[in-house]
Motif scaffolding. Structure first.
Motif, short mmCIF file in Angstrom:
data_model
loop_
_atom_site.label_atom_id
_atom_site.label_comp_id
_atom_site.label_asym_id
_atom_site.label_seq_id
_atom_site.Cartn_x
_atom_site.Cartn_y
_atom_site.Cartn_z
N GLY A 163 30.47 46.18 47.73
CA GLY A 163 31.88 46.06 48.06
C GLY A 163 32.08 45.22 49.30
O GLY A 163 31.18 44.49 49.72
N ILE A 164 33.26 45.34 49.89
CA ILE A 164 33.57 44.61 51.11
C ILE A 164 34.14 45.57 52.14
O ILE A 164 35.05 46.36 51.85
N ASN A 165 33.58 45.52 53.35
CA ASN A 165 34.13 46.20 54.51
C ASN A 165 35.00 45.21 55.29
O ASN A 165 34.52 44.17 55.72
N SER A 166 36.26 45.54 55.45
CA SER A 166 37.16 44.75 56.29
C SER A 166 37.14 45.40 57.67
O SER A 166 37.65 46.50 57.85
N ILE A 167 36.54 44.70 58.64
CA ILE A 167 36.27 45.28 59.95
C ILE A 167 37.08 44.55 61.02
O ILE A 167 37.01 43.32 61.13
N GLN A 168 37.85 45.31 61.79
CA GLN A 168 38.60 44.75 62.90
C GLN A 168 37.88 45.09 64.20
O GLN A 168 37.52 46.26 64.45
N LEU A 169 37.65 44.07 65.02
CA LEU A 169 36.97 44.24 66.30
C LEU A 169 37.88 43.84 67.45
O LEU A 169 38.75 42.98 67.30
N PHE A 170 37.65 44.46 68.60
CA PHE A 170 38.35 44.11 69.83
C PHE A 170 37.31 43.81 70.90
O PHE A 170 36.33 44.55 71.05
N HIS A 171 37.52 42.71 71.64
CA HIS A 171 36.62 42.38 72.74
C HIS A 171 37.37 42.57 74.05
O HIS A 171 38.43 41.99 74.25
N ASP A 172 36.83 43.42 74.92
CA ASP A 172 37.53 43.76 76.16
C ASP A 172 37.12 42.89 77.35
O ASP A 172 37.50 43.17 78.49
N GLY A 173 36.34 41.86 77.08
CA GLY A 173 35.85 41.00 78.15
C GLY A 173 34.40 41.22 78.47
O GLY A 173 33.75 40.36 79.07
N SER A 174 33.88 42.39 78.07
CA SER A 174 32.47 42.68 78.34
C SER A 174 31.73 43.18 77.10
O SER A 174 30.50 43.08 77.06
N ARG A 175 32.44 43.71 76.10
CA ARG A 175 31.77 44.22 74.91
C ARG A 175 32.76 44.23 73.73
O ARG A 175 33.97 44.10 73.92
N TYR A 176 32.20 44.40 72.54
CA TYR A 176 33.01 44.54 71.33
C TYR A 176 33.18 46.02 70.99
O TYR A 176 32.31 46.84 71.24
N TRP A 177 34.34 46.32 70.39
CA TRP A 177 34.67 47.66 69.91
C TRP A 177 35.15 47.56 68.47
O TRP A 177 35.88 46.62 68.13
N ILE A 178 34.79 48.53 67.64
CA ILE A 178 35.35 48.60 66.29
C ILE A 178 36.69 49.32 66.37
O ILE A 178 36.78 50.43 66.89
N VAL A 179 37.72 48.67 65.83
CA VAL A 179 39.05 49.27 65.76
C VAL A 179 39.24 49.96 64.42
O VAL A 179 39.77 51.07 64.34
N SER A 180 38.79 49.31 63.34
CA SER A 180 38.93 49.92 62.01
C SER A 180 37.90 49.33 61.06
O SER A 180 37.43 48.20 61.23
N VAL A 181 37.57 50.14 60.05
CA VAL A 181 36.74 49.70 58.92
C VAL A 181 37.49 50.15 57.66
O VAL A 181 37.68 51.34 57.44
N PHE A 182 37.92 49.17 56.87
CA PHE A 182 38.76 49.41 55.69
C PHE A 182 38.02 48.80 54.51
O PHE A 182 37.74 47.61 54.51
N TRP A 183 37.62 49.63 53.52
CA TRP A 183 36.74 49.09 52.50
C TRP A 183 37.16 49.42 51.07
O TRP A 183 37.90 50.36 50.83
N ASN A 184 36.63 48.59 50.18
CA ASN A 184 36.87 48.73 48.75
C ASN A 184 35.57 48.36 48.04
O ASN A 184 34.92 47.37 48.37
N ALA A 185 35.17 49.17 47.07
CA ALA A 185 33.94 48.93 46.32
C ALA A 185 34.24 48.15 45.04
O ALA A 185 35.36 48.19 44.52
N GLU A 186 33.23 47.46 44.56
CA GLU A 186 33.37 46.80 43.26
C GLU A 186 33.62 47.83 42.17
O GLU A 186 33.20 48.98 42.27
N ARG A 187 34.28 47.40 41.12
CA ARG A 187 34.53 48.22 39.94
C ARG A 187 34.76 47.26 38.77
O ARG A 187 34.86 46.04 38.99
N PRO A 188 34.81 47.75 37.56
CA PRO A 188 35.06 46.84 36.43
C PRO A 188 36.32 46.02 36.66
O PRO A 188 37.39 46.55 36.97
N GLY A 189 36.16 44.72 36.56
CA GLY A 189 37.27 43.82 36.80
C GLY A 189 37.44 43.38 38.24
O GLY A 189 38.30 42.55 38.55
#
Length: 199
Positions: A163-189
């Motif tokens: 599937g695909i993970n849609s990942i939103q990141l935030f950079h605060d000037g010194s490191r990255y943070w995960i804000v969200s992970v929104f995903w959907n798996a493959e299926r027929p079609g």
């Protein structure tokens, strides 16, 4: 993140439509800037991340996949997992289609993900790997479309899910943070487009 996708009790399109109908996203951004409101900062009380996990986009994406993966019977480092996410408002959102063909989703905090999925991942064995990626950056915001496959063991020839993970990141000037992970798996079609299978 396929292992945790659950169809029962998922919110339907109705909830999505209610959210969309509020139409406030652009207004919030404009009001925040105009009023000079203080932006939220990471909480000092949250789990601390390994600097190598969060210094780069590659590092935090690799850490996300690595920390949830492992053989049956192996405990995961959930403090490491929690340290990847912003302290307030981070979300993990599995989505899919139920037996009746209705699209839905669930919304979990990182702590709820650990509570609901942690035991299953550790008992059954779970390995998720990135098999492709596309990303865009604007200022402090990074959006990553990360294609994945999921296996029970590293020796499995074929994954049991992709599937695909849609990942939103935030950079605060010194490191990255995960804000969200929104995903959907493959299926027929629904299969992963070739442009995301680049690894």
């Amino acid at each position: 993140m396929t292992e945790t996708t659950t169809r029962e009790g998922a919110r339907t399109r109705r909830g999505t439509e209610r959210w969309a109908s509020r139409r406030f996203g652009h207004a919030v951004g404009a009001l925040t800037l105009a009023a000079g409101l203080a932006l939220a900062a990471p909480s000092p009380g949250q789990a601390q991340a390994d600097p190598s996990d969060v210094a780069t986009v590659d590092g935090i994406i690799a850490a996300l996949y690595d920390v949830i993966s492992g053989p049956a019977g192996e405990a995961r480092d959930w403090d490491r997992f929690l340290g990847l996410f912003i302290a307030e408002g981070a979300r993990l959102i599995p989505s899919g289609v139920n037996a009746q063909g209705v699209a839905g989703y669930q919304i979990w905090t990182p702590e709820e993900y650990v509570q609901r999925a942690g035991a299953s991942l550790e008992q059954n064995g779970f390995f998720e790997s990135e098999i492709g990626r596309a990303s865009d950056t604007f200022g402090n915001v990074v959006h990553v479309f990360s294609a994945y496959d999921s296996k029970r063991t590293l020796e499995d020839v074929e994954p049991f899910a992709r599937g695909i993970n849609s990942i939103q990141l935030f950079h605060d000037g010194s490191r990255y943070w995960i804000v969200s992970v929104f995903w959907n798996a493959e299926r027929p079609g629904l299969t992963i487009p070739a442009r995301y299978l680049n690894r």
